[in-house]
Scaffold this active site. Structure first.
Site, mmCIF file in Angstrom:
data_model
loop_
_atom_site.group_PDB
_atom_site.id
_atom_site.type_symbol
_atom_site.label_atom_id
_atom_site.label_comp_id
_atom_site.label_asym_id
_atom_site.label_seq_id
_atom_site.Cartn_x
_atom_site.Cartn_y
_atom_site.Cartn_z
ATOM 1 N N CYS A 1 -12.943 -22.371 46.854
ATOM 2 C CA CYS A 1 -12.569 -21.464 45.762
ATOM 3 C C CYS A 1 -12.081 -22.266 44.553
ATOM 4 C CB CYS A 1 -11.480 -20.497 46.218
ATOM 5 S SG CYS A 1 -11.049 -19.304 44.943
ATOM 6 N N CYS B 1 -4.419 -21.495 43.494
ATOM 7 C CA CYS B 1 -3.284 -20.882 44.197
ATOM 8 C C CYS B 1 -2.624 -21.920 45.102
ATOM 9 C CB CYS B 1 -3.765 -19.684 45.012
ATOM 10 S SG CYS B 1 -4.796 -18.565 44.049
ATOM 11 N N CYS C 1 -2.909 -21.948 49.012
ATOM 12 C CA CYS C 1 -4.153 -21.607 49.688
ATOM 13 C C CYS C 1 -4.988 -22.779 50.213
ATOM 14 C CB CYS C 1 -5.026 -20.775 48.758
ATOM 15 S SG CYS C 1 -6.445 -20.076 49.615
ATOM 16 N N CYS D 1 -10.748 -6.029 57.850
ATOM 17 C CA CYS D 1 -10.600 -6.540 56.482
ATOM 18 C C CYS D 1 -11.557 -7.720 56.305
ATOM 19 C CB CYS D 1 -9.162 -6.984 56.242
ATOM 20 S SG CYS D 1 -7.968 -5.712 56.734
ATOM 21 N N CYS E 1 -11.536 -2.666 54.738
ATOM 22 C CA CYS E 1 -10.829 -3.145 53.544
ATOM 23 C C CYS E 1 -11.513 -4.440 53.124
ATOM 24 C CB CYS E 1 -9.361 -3.405 53.896
ATOM 25 S SG CYS E 1 -8.398 -4.100 52.548
ATOM 26 N N CYS F 1 -4.358 -1.981 48.813
ATOM 27 C CA CYS F 1 -3.538 -2.825 49.696
ATOM 28 C C CYS F 1 -3.008 -3.940 48.809
ATOM 29 C CB CYS F 1 -4.409 -3.387 50.819
ATOM 30 S SG CYS F 1 -3.541 -4.583 51.848
ATOM 31 N N ARG G 1 2.641 -4.198 56.635
ATOM 32 C CA ARG G 1 1.888 -5.010 57.580
ATOM 33 C C ARG G 1 2.485 -6.422 57.684
ATOM 34 N NH1 ARG G 1 -2.519 -1.660 58.300
ATOM 35 N NH2 ARG G 1 -3.171 -0.461 56.462
HETATM 36 N N1 SAM Z 1 -9.536 -14.605 47.252
HETATM 37 C C1 SAM Z 1 -8.914 -13.324 47.436
HETATM 38 C C2 SAM Z 1 -7.638 -13.222 46.625
HETATM 39 O O1 SAM Z 1 -7.119 -14.277 46.266
HETATM 40 O O2 SAM Z 1 -7.188 -12.106 46.414
HETATM 41 C C3 SAM Z 1 -8.579 -13.047 48.906
HETATM 42 C C4 SAM Z 1 -8.039 -14.194 49.668
HETATM 43 S S1 SAM Z 1 -6.656 -13.984 50.697
HETATM 44 C C5 SAM Z 1 -6.634 -12.387 51.323
HETATM 45 C C6 SAM Z 1 -5.418 -13.893 49.590
HETATM 46 C C7 SAM Z 1 -4.046 -13.611 50.136
HETATM 47 O O3 SAM Z 1 -3.765 -14.209 51.420
HETATM 48 C C8 SAM Z 1 -3.041 -14.191 49.187
HETATM 49 O O4 SAM Z 1 -2.803 -13.239 48.126
HETATM 50 C C9 SAM Z 1 -1.826 -14.399 50.064
HETATM 51 O O5 SAM Z 1 -1.021 -13.228 50.048
HETATM 52 C C10 SAM Z 1 -2.391 -14.632 51.457
HETATM 53 N N2 SAM Z 1 -2.351 -16.062 51.778
HETATM 54 C C11 SAM Z 1 -3.298 -16.967 51.480
HETATM 55 N N3 SAM Z 1 -2.905 -18.193 51.902
HETATM 56 C C12 SAM Z 1 -1.677 -18.034 52.484
HETATM 57 C C13 SAM Z 1 -0.744 -18.925 53.102
HETATM 58 N N4 SAM Z 1 -0.991 -20.246 53.203
HETATM 59 N N5 SAM Z 1 0.412 -18.411 53.592
HETATM 60 C C14 SAM Z 1 0.675 -17.078 53.501
HETATM 61 N N6 SAM Z 1 -0.160 -16.187 52.908
HETATM 62 C C15 SAM Z 1 -1.326 -16.665 52.408
HETATM 63 FE FE1 SF4 Z 2 -9.058 -18.505 45.965
HETATM 64 FE FE2 SF4 Z 2 -7.279 -18.747 47.918
HETATM 65 FE FE3 SF4 Z 2 -6.492 -18.074 45.479
HETATM 66 FE FE4 SF4 Z 2 -7.922 -16.300 46.892
HETATM 67 S S1 SF4 Z 2 -5.858 -17.058 47.387
HETATM 68 S S2 SF4 Z 2 -8.202 -16.822 44.757
HETATM 69 S S3 SF4 Z 2 -9.245 -17.724 48.049
HETATM 70 S S4 SF4 Z 2 -7.427 -20.030 46.086
#
Ligand code: SAM
Ligand code: SF4
Length: 323
Positions: free
Chosen positions: A53, A57, A60, A97, A129, A189, A261
């Site tokens: 991606c 973030c 992530c 999901c 979802c 959500c 959740r």
């Molecule tokens: N790319 C899409 C987005 O960013 O909306 C979906 C990806 S994923 C469902 C995105 C969410 O997963 C994030 O908003 C965060 O709440 C959760 N998430 C991702 N990485 C995480 C981590 N290392 N620890 C806890 N929550 C995490």
């Molecule tokens: Fe990309 Fe991860 Fe951010 Fe979603 S949470 S936009 S997958 S970097």
């Protein structure tokens, strides 16, 4: 008891300052008015497009900006997604999901494929979802027309803290997508992450934002940061389970009908800690060995906890009762 959309930060501060037992008891009283106390919805989160991606973030594993163990993979095939969805449903999931490591939905074959996958899984009688990043009004409309039940789009934290975690998009960008989703009558959500270095006021500001939306999001995932080696948040101090329970309880009070959740970070939580979260109003978990790319609680442990606590799996499409 009416559902409120006019909460103030001062009110959330008062709740936050309550003695723990009083806060949990208050949340449980509200929970029992709208939900079956021992009913937990089991969700499954399938990563249909993993890694690579472009966003930054900081939490992530799937961001291509950081040296994590997750590499870009092609999108799963229709058959593979359907196979995984059927297996999750067999194990009790009533909400499937579908997550993609995308900044936003882009036109083209992958999106068309997802629309077909939504139709196929919906026909299995479960809530579907999607969480595919930002989208526009037309894409939201087509997702709705394909039968999508809900769309996840987390705000993750307060607006002021958000910009220290993500710089490749703004909070307003996320709020714009939430508006497109609402206008398309998709169920929303939207939740957040605890433990990214934010302070408790950031957590309350996120709950305030969700609690003053009308309608409230139907579903609110609460994540605890899962530390991903190679990401900037690696080494972040872990948020205490007591703080998690407080935030769950305030979320329940502010968002009485929403599904709260327990999402990422549940792994390693004891049955006692999870039971306190359920007592405080959490009424859903994500099951399965993975949450996108992160390890999750083993299925047999969840089964054991359901037995031990006498929990029942919530059916699909069951709305919170009126009070
Ligand atoms: N790319 C899409 C987005 O960013 O909306 C979906 C990806 S994923 C469902 C995105 C969410 O997963 C994030 O908003 C965060 O709440 C959760 N998430 C991702 N990485 C995480 C981590 N290392 N620890 C806890 N929550 C995490
Ligand atoms: Fe990309 Fe991860 Fe951010 Fe979603 S949470 S936009 S997958 S970097």
């Amino acid at each position: 008891m009416s559902i409120r959309h006019d909460w103030t930060l001062e009110e959330l501060q008062v709740l936050y300052d309550l003695p723990f037992i009083e806060l949990v008891s208050k949340a449980n009283q509200i929970h029992s008015r709208f939900h079956e106390l021992s009913e937990i919805q089991v969700c499954s989160l399938i990563s249909i497009k993993t890694g690579g991606c472009q966003e930054d973030c900081k939490y992530c594993a799937q961001s291509s900006r950081y040296q994590t163990s997750i590499k870009a993979q092609p999108m799963m095939t229709f058959e593979a997604v359907l196979r995984d969805a059927k297996s999750a449903i067999k194990q009790g999931a009533t909400r499937v999901c579908l997550g993609a490591a995308w900044r936003e939905v882009r036109e083209g074959k992958p999106f068309e494929e997802i629309l077909k996958i939504i139709e196929a899984i919906t026909s299995l009688g479960v809530e579907v979802c999607c969480t595919l990043g930002m989208l526009n009004a037309s894409q939201a409309k087509r997702l709705k027309e394909a039968g999508l039940y809900a769309y996840n789009h987390n705000l993750d934290t307060s607006e002021k803290f958000y910009k220290t975690i993500i710089t490749t998009r703004t909070y307003q960008d996320r709020l714009d997508t939430l508006s497109h989703l609402e206008n398309s009558k998709l169920s929303i959500c939207c939740g957040g992450i605890l433990g990214m270095g934010e302070d408790y006021m950031d957590r309350l500001e996120l709950l305030l934002l969700l609690g003053t939306r009308n309608p409230h999001p139907e579903s609110v995932p609460i994540n605890r940061l899962s530390q991903i080696p190679g990401t900037p948040l690696e080494g972040q101090s872990k948020v205490s389970v007591w703080e998690l329970i407080r935030i769950v309880a305030i979320a329940r009070i502010v968002l009485p009908k929403s599904m709260i959740r327990l999402a990422c970070g549940r792994i390693g939580m004891s049955y006692e800690e999870q039971a306190l979260c359920f007592l405080s109003g959490a009424n859903s978990i994500f099951a399965g060995e993975k949450l996108l790319t992160v390890a999750n609680t083993p299925i047999d442990k969840d089964e054991e906890m359901f037995q031990l606590l006498g929990l029942k799996k919530k059916t699909a499409f069951k709305k919170a009762s009126k009070s």
